[in-house]
Design a protein around this motif. Structure first.
Motif, PDB file in Angstrom:
ATOM      1  N   ALA A   1       0.847  -1.195   0.000  1.00  0.00           N
ATOM      2  CA  ALA A   1       0.000   0.000   0.000  1.00  0.00           C
ATOM      3  C   ALA A   1       0.881   1.242   0.000  1.00  0.00           C
ATOM      4  O   ALA A   1       1.852   1.314   0.752  1.00  0.00           O
TER       5      ALA A   1
ATOM      6  N   LYS B   1      -4.435  -0.370  -3.779  1.00  0.00           N
ATOM      7  CA  LYS B   1      -3.434   0.694  -3.694  1.00  0.00           C
ATOM      8  C   LYS B   1      -4.020   2.093  -3.828  1.00  0.00           C
ATOM      9  O   LYS B   1      -3.360   3.066  -3.530  1.00  0.00           O
TER      10      LYS B   1
ATOM     11  N   SER C   1      -5.712   1.409   2.826  1.00  0.00           N
ATOM     12  CA  SER C   1      -4.830   2.460   2.335  1.00  0.00           C
ATOM     13  C   SER C   1      -5.116   3.801   3.004  1.00  0.00           C
ATOM     14  O   SER C   1      -4.220   4.452   3.527  1.00  0.00           O
TER      15      SER C   1
END
Lengths: 311, 422, 275
Positions: free
Chosen positions: A131, C208, C226
């Motif tokens: 991430a 992401k 995230s």
């Protein structure tokens, strides 16, 4: 067998053909409908709306008033905008070539018959699956001027290690570039490696017989045959480099006095649109970015004939 | 197009509401209601949940969901919620943003609640805080929840090692600087005091301690017109620029003042009462530090501020929301807030409950300072002129300009904002 | 080039590759090491490399401080629905474009290509306004919406559908199957490897994505991993051991998936480039 009445036969086949055509059209439209509607509602219409918004002043509570070119005039007089434009271009101008060179090097080295190929490949690709907030946070910690591992390593090599990676205006962009290169080398390497593996061994065998050195083989065989992949990598890397945001957002606080030396266009877009809530001005900024990206991409597409080898 | 949508959704909404009320009209007394209460501080979530639990126990048909939204997104969330008229039923209000919300008519007027209630009496709250959340037309749009001011924290271990006496209520600026100079040990990266470019936890206190002000009382002029203000900010900035007893603005970009303090690399720092829980959670500071009142300049002063609980003007459950607001402002809830160490309760007489939450620290210092505390400067567009001030002062803290040199920029910029408010 | 590399060359290659590999994993190693330190250990000068004893409490502290379970659930649901809709819709559209003849299909494919050319930020504000007008801010559907359909998916799957023979279509028509059945029963199963690649891409990009979840879902219990992680920083700016513990928790699910589907990941990516 049924040829005794040719006229009827052609008529039915014609009819059948027409039906088949209608049927195909029906199903064709049904099958593309969800994607088509989705793209129109979520992508095509929004582009028009963003253009519209960029000519408007959008108040906190949703009212928009037409203000003509005011957002654009404001932008051209906004020092922050110019600084972020130059930051963005500088970032792309350095991060992309470095990434492409390093990923080509890695791909070429991995394309030799050595052991551990899959281990290397796994490790190099690891940054790509983390991430971005986690990545940026650990790098922020690595870059810390007092407690960071990077300054410690520099010091242990015998250099002066009082480097303010995250607050020295002349260094902050480099910190982001390092993270950018680190996180994209693995991805591009895999694309290039796939290209390398397609190159037939015959070329090299012939060249070896002719007595060409490894270096010459690289420049005369490998590189030219790899150009389609290199082109793809270059185009996509530039597009994504021009959109850099996540790392800057997480590594630099709004209160950081060096923020102006590192903020990108997308960062300014985000800040204006969603922190300061000026969605009209934000839209104008993003339109400029989109135009820049499209122009660069078109130039690359036109220029590819000169160097890309599609045989 | 949009108005059609609105009509449509309104019709559907009304229809649903009618059906729902129709169905439940005979059992409305038993209908369960869920209120959403929005806050921004994760550290206070425990205390707020405890208050909600206590409320639910007394009012079994009403449920309260405490919802945390980080400060960075809190206001964006409320703003977009206000556009769709889908705000949380109750939420925290801050002095920086209040004017926006009172002007936008987003908050419910609770004047009558205060008038009618048997328990809620606005005279029991700090006057300036009540005034802060009251409009020019005397509408009360929020009930004070807590107050907070700034303390001088010090590292006992570093003071002991240097053989110095701890700071006390008699300290002056000179004491601060003298001790900081002795305690600074650049070789080992230890600093005497932490003086970052902070307003509320930094130079705004010093401005008032020097007899200056940040913006004038009628909210038309900038205090940087006054020598006292300029002098105070320069003195504060010089702690790092001139004397080197504080880390520089660049160092603070890497590591916050809290980080320096928690790693034992600073002998003193200024922290708001809302930071106490973080200082207590950290093992090092929990054992090695304590707090004293702020030092005095030509006079004693400290900045204080307070949040309020407000009700959304669009809430579906105005009655229940008012009930909960009344409870939030009650002695019982205030004491829970104090005992959980969430914040210093605003209701007079309940603030001592906060002392029990942190017996290891001399929290009394915060309470005592209220005697001469000055409310955090605010106007309609506080955040805008704060930004002007901040941008202009960066070069000062970098040592590239003096406050004198940038004061003209600040005066022009701040007064421009103040003028735009009328 | 592939033939006999002498040992010396091999050693040099390994050295270079190992240096690269160390650079790639060092941040992760530092993340894990820091996540086991006390704040004091993490702020030693010079930095202390190893914690005296690994402090697992950092993990439980950060787990309690933030609604991590909600983060996992929200991220999981977002990924699940995005994969479900975007692979199905993309496969349908791709099949139509690759195997059927009908007016409008070229225009449609142009729209697909155009969408891929445009940087996604330009869609952001209108998409946000759309979600807001639908009253869906702070919900899981808000996370899913921009990923309902995928131009990229339609483009990616085309390569897989093009490879499948047209004769299957004719044979099935003679057997009396209608077009939907042909698509669903015959072509879809054959394009499985393409669908898996697309699913992996969808999952990775959704996981992401930072900006979209950050702006549409602002309540903490509605955030993705995230965005939740990014908000963690605002609250615990100084406590790096806990920040790193949170980071480890956030990247673990993807690392596990990656280890399991490694070949698919790599093949999927290799197929997108160059041709």
């Amino acid at each position: 067998m049924e040829a005794h009445n040719p006229q009827v036969n052609t008529l039915t086949t014609k009819k059948a053909k027409l039906n088949k055509k209608k049927n195909m059209m029906f199903w064709g439209w049904i099958l593309i409908a969800p994607t088509l509607i989705g793209l129109l509602v979520l992508n095509i219409f929004p582009v028009i709306q963003t253009v519209y918004l960029s000519f408007h002043s959008v108040s906190t509570f949703g009212q928009s008033t037409f203000i003509g070119l005011e957002n654009y005039i404001k932008m051209f007089n906004d020092a922050d905008f110019w600084q972020s434009l130059s930051n963005t271009l500088l970032y792309a101008g350095i991060q992309v070539p470095v990434t492409v060179v390093l990923s080509t090097l890695a791909a070429v080295l991995l394309n030799t018959k050595i052991k551990g190929l899959s281990v290397y490949r796994t490790l190099y690709f690891l940054p790509m699956i983390a991430a971005p907030a986690a990545v940026a946070m650990v790098w922020r910690w690595l870059f810390n001027s007092q407690y960071g591992l990077i300054n410690l390593m520099i010091e242990s090599l015998g250099f002066n290690a009082d480097i303010q990676w995250l607050s020295d205006p002349s260094l902050v962009l480099w910190a982001v570039i390092i993270v950018g290169v680190w996180s994209s080398v693995g991805y591009n390497m895999i694309l290039l490696l796939a290209g390398l593996q397609e190159i037939s061994k015959d070329y090299y065998e012939a060249a070896t017989m002719d007595g060409a050195s490894k270096l010459r083989q690289f420049f005369q065989i490998t590189l030219p045959l790899l150009t389609p992949q290199l082109f793809f990598v270059l185009v996509t890397s530039i597009i994504s480099a021009l959109q850099v945001f996540d790392v800057i957002f997480v590594m630099f606080d709004v209160t950081n006095p060096s923020l102006s030396s590192v903020q990108s266009l997308v960062y300014v877009f985000f800040h204006e649109s969603y922190v300061l809530n000026d969605k009209g001005y934000g839209s104008a900024i993003i339109i400029v970015l989109v135009l820049i990206i499209m122009i660069i991409t078109v130039i690359q597409l036109l220029g590819q004939k000169k160097w890309v080898n599609y045989d | 197009m949009k108005s059609n949508w609105k009509k449509l959704s309104l019709t559907i909404g009304l229809g649903t509401a009618l059906i729902l009320t129709g169905c439940s009209s005979d059992s409305s007394a038993n209908e369960d209601v869920t209120l959403t209460y929005s806050i921004w501080d994760q550290g206070q979530a425990e205390g707020m949940n405890a208050i909600a639990d206590a409320f639910e126990e007394e009012n079994p048909t009403i449920q309260v969901n405490v919802e945390v939204t980080p400060w960075d997104q809190y206001w964006t969330k409320l703003e977009s919620g206000a556009q769709g008229e889908s705000l949380p039923d109750l939420f925290w209000m801050h002095s920086n943003e209040f004017a926006n919300y009172s002007e936008g008519q987003i908050l419910m007027d609770v004047t009558d609640l205060a008038d009618e209630s048997e328990t809620l009496n606005m005279a029991d709250f700090p006057e300036e805080l009540v005034e802060l959340y009251t409009t020019e037309n005397d509408e009360l749009l929020g009930v004070p929840k807590d107050y907070g001011n700034i303390g001088l924290w010090y590292n006992k271990t570093l003071f002991d090692e240097a053989g110095l006496d701890y700071p006390d209520e008699d300290w002056t600026w000179d004491d601060l600087l003298e001790n900081a100079e002795i305690l600074t040990d650049v070789e080992n990266d230890v600093y005497g005091v932490l003086a970052p470019l902070n307003r509320e936890e930094g130079y705004h206190n010093f401005i008032h301690q020097n007899g200056g002000y940040v913006i004038s009382e009628d909210k038309t002029t900038s205090g940087f017109r006054e020598d006292e203000t300029v002098e105070a900010v320069q003195w504060y900035a010089d702690l790092s620029v001139e004397h080197g007893v504080s880390p520089t603005v660049g160092q603070f970009a890497d590591n916050s003042n809290l980080s320096f303090f928690q790693s034992g690399r600073a002998a003193m720092g200024f922290f708001g009462s809302w930071m106490i829980s973080q200082l207590a959670e950290n093992e090092y500071t929990n054992e090695n530090v304590d707090v004293a009142p702020m030092p005095a300049g030509t006079e004693e002063a400290v900045i204080y501020n307070g949040l309020a609980n407000s009700i959304s003007a669009f809430t579906d459950y105005p009655e229940e929301a008012r009930q909960f607001l009344e409870f939030l402002s009650s002695e019982e809830a205030m004491i829970i807030q104090g005992e959980y160490g969430s914040a210093i309760p605003a209701l007079s007489g309940t603030d001592t409950s906060f002392l029990e939450a942190y017996p290891q620290f001399n929290i009394q210092a915060y309470l005592d300072q209220m005697e001469y505390a000055v409310i955090k400067p605010y106007s309609k567009y506080t955040a805008r002129w704060e930004d002007v001030e901040n941008q202009a002062l960066i070069p000062v803290f970098e040592g590239e300009a003096t406050v004198e040199e940038v004061s003209e920029t600040i005066i022009t910029g701040v007064e421009e904002v103040l003028e735009s408010e009328n | 080039m592939h033939k006999k590399l002498n040992t010396k060359t091999k050693t040099i290659i390994h050295v270079i590759l190992i240096i690269g590999a160390v650079a790639m994993i060092l941040p992760f190693v530092w993340m894990i090491l820091t996540s086991g330190k006390t704040v004091a250990e993490s702020t030693m000068i010079p930095p202390q490399i190893l914690p005296d004893s690994f402090r697992w409490e950092n993990y439980s502290t950060v787990w309690d401080a933030l609604p991590f379970i909600s983060f996992f659930i929200n991220t999981g649901l977002m990924i699940f629905f995005r994969i479900l809709t975007s692979t199905l819709f993309s496969a349908m559209a791709t099949f139509a474009v690759a195997k059927l003849e009908f007016p409008g299909k070229n225009v449609f494919f142009m729209i697909v290509l155009t969408q891929m050319m445009i940087p996604p930020q330009i869609f952001l504000t209108p998409q946000y306004l759309l979600v807001q007008n639908l009253g869906l801010l702070n919900t899981v559907p808000a996370l899913v919406i921009p990923g309902l359909v995928s131009a990229f998916g339609t483009f990616l799957l085309r390569q897989f559908f093009m490879k499948l023979p047209d004769e299957l279509m004719e044979a099935a028509t003679i057997d009396g199957a209608n077009i939907w059945q042909i698509f669903y029963r015959i072509y879809l199963p054959l394009a499985k490897s393409g669908l898996v690649s697309l699913a992996i891409f969808t999952a990775l990009f959704a996981y992401k994505d930072l900006m979209w979840p950050l702006i549409v879902n602002m309540s903490q219990n509605k955030m993705t991993l995230s965005a939740g992680l990014a908000s963690l920083q605002g609250q615990y700016a100084t406590n790096y051991p806990e920040l790193m513990a949170g980071s480890v928790l956030a990247i673990i699910p993807m690392v596990i998936l990656y280890v399991i589907f490694q070949k698919r990941f790599i093949q999927g990516i290799a197929t997108t480039g160059g041709k």
